[in-house]
Design a protein around this motif. Structure first.
Motif: not given
Length: 402
Positions: A168-173, A180-185, A190-195, A215-219
């Motif tokens: 789902r994270e890959r699709i979200a990109r 409809a897909e954008r609203r669901a995602l 999962d926080p990574k999918v939302r990000l 936003i991750p803080t350890d990147e």
């Protein structure tokens, strides 16, 4: 550098720093070794340029071009495909033109695990196989399929509801997501999918703000190659003005940012924005470069010191810093006090000691002493303040040893 050094010595950061203009000129460059590098862009080259490389006067260029051309011949690839798991087989499965017979073999009798995942991203994959692999039981295969440009709408919708969050994270990109897909995602558990969804180009700033992303803080932040096609300046300005840090980070990597956006992003609240701007923009100000080096200790930190505007004067003020990489900055300060330079040649960190052993302000007695130091002799011998008589003596001693 390309003409001087072997290819295996030039990779990674070196290639990412090559300008787009040079990369475009490589296939037709007058220097044969540069044309050899240009052959690597084979899939993007016009037919006329490919034909010229196949008939090039230089044997190495011709051989590389012929190899690239053969890789697009699925019959040749089928004949040459190794029947054992090895680097050559993986390279072919991932990137080269695959015949239907090869694909069927991978689907029914793979030589090694993960071969279905390997072919899932191959551009030559047949459309029916893309559909088949979009429902593969292995989530890694579905994840690989999810980023394909030729993914159909029905498969995309199914993968947007995949049970595995990585899929789902890959699709979200994907830019082609429907509303409809954008609203669901956007409401995905999962926080990574939302990000991933939060930076979708079709979202308004208000819609982004409604998404619960972190936003991750350890990147780590990496120097990216300049894109072959420049971004639309209006898109870059929109991203630079966004409230979303990831969009501002994306804008910060644009080497053609106008001065007003450079000034704005140089004082951005987000560390990633500042570091990426410092890494990529040719006019990144000295204050930003130094601040980024002091605050960022991730991958490619040392690259910041190679940027054109990285400061030198005043760096000896960091001679007592807790971080040895920061203490070593004193070696770049032409006005460093001799006493400070000498003290740092006794620093607990070996890299600091070696850096200061090369400083021209090192007092001559200590420099002479270091020439007999087993650890620092080579660094001291590179010191530009060495007396000419000492240099000649060192050269003579080396000649006697040889």
């Amino acid at each position: 550098m390309i003409s001087t050094y072997d290819g295996e010595l030039l990779h990674g950061t070196f290639y990412r720093q090559i300008s787009t203009g040079l990369r475009r000129s490589m296939p037709t460059h007058p220097v044969a070794k540069v044309r050899c590098w240009g052959v690597g862009e084979w899939g993007l080259l016009p037919a006329g340029t490919r034909a010229a490389l196949l008939a090039d006067a230089d044997e190495d260029v011709r051989e590389r071009a012929q190899r690239q051309a053969r890789y697009q011949d699925s019959a040749w690839v089928e004949r040459e495909l190794p029947d054992r798991s090895c680097h050559a087989r993986w390279d072919i499965l991932m990137y080269r033109a695959l015949s239907r017979a090869v694909v069927d073999t991978v689907l029914t009798a793979p030589v090694a695990e993960r071969e279905r995942e390997a072919i899932a991203g191959n551009p030559s994959l047949h459309s029916d196989v893309v559909v088949l692999l979009s429902t593969d039981p292995d989530p890694a295969v579905r994840e690989a399929i999810a980023h394909r440009a030729d993914l159909g709408p029905a498969e995309r919708r199914a993968l947007a509801a995949d049970p595995d969050p990585r899929v789902r994270e890959r699709i979200a990109r994907r830019a082609d997501l429907g509303p409809a897909e954008r609203r669901a995602l956007a409401a995905d558990p999962d926080p990574k999918v939302r990000l991933a969804l939060s930076v979708h180009p079709e979202l308004s700033e208000e819609e982004r703000a409604e998404i619960d992303y972190e936003i991750p803080t350890d990147e780590c932040f990496y120097l990216e190659a300049e894109p072959s096609v420049p971004r639309d300046p209006q898109d870059v300005r929109r991203d630079a003005s966004s409230a979303h840090p990831l969009l501002r980070r994306k804008a910060a990597t644009d080497r053609s940012l106008p001065p007003d956006l450079v000034a704005r992003l140089a004082v951005d609240d987000d560390l990633g924005v500042r570091v990426l701007l410092a890494q990529h923009h040719p006019d990144a100000p000295a204050s930003l470069l130094l601040r980024s080096f002091l605050e960022y200790n991730g991958h490619e930190r040392a690259h910041l010191t190679t940027r054109p505007n990285f400061p030198t004067t005043g760096l000896s003020a960091f001679a007592d810093h807790d971080d040895p990489e920061v203490r070593a900055l004193a070696a770049r300060d032409p006005q460093a006090a001799p006493a400070t330079v000498e003290r740092l040649t006794r620093d607990p960190d070996p890299a600091v000691r070696a850096a200061l052993a090369r400083h021209p302000n090192l007092p001559q007695p200590r420099l002479t002493e270091l020439l007999d130091d087993e650890e620092l002799a080579h660094a001291a011998a590179a010191n530009p303040a060495l007396d000419s008589e000492v240099v000649h003596r060192l050269v003579a001693m080396r000649g006697q040893r040889e």
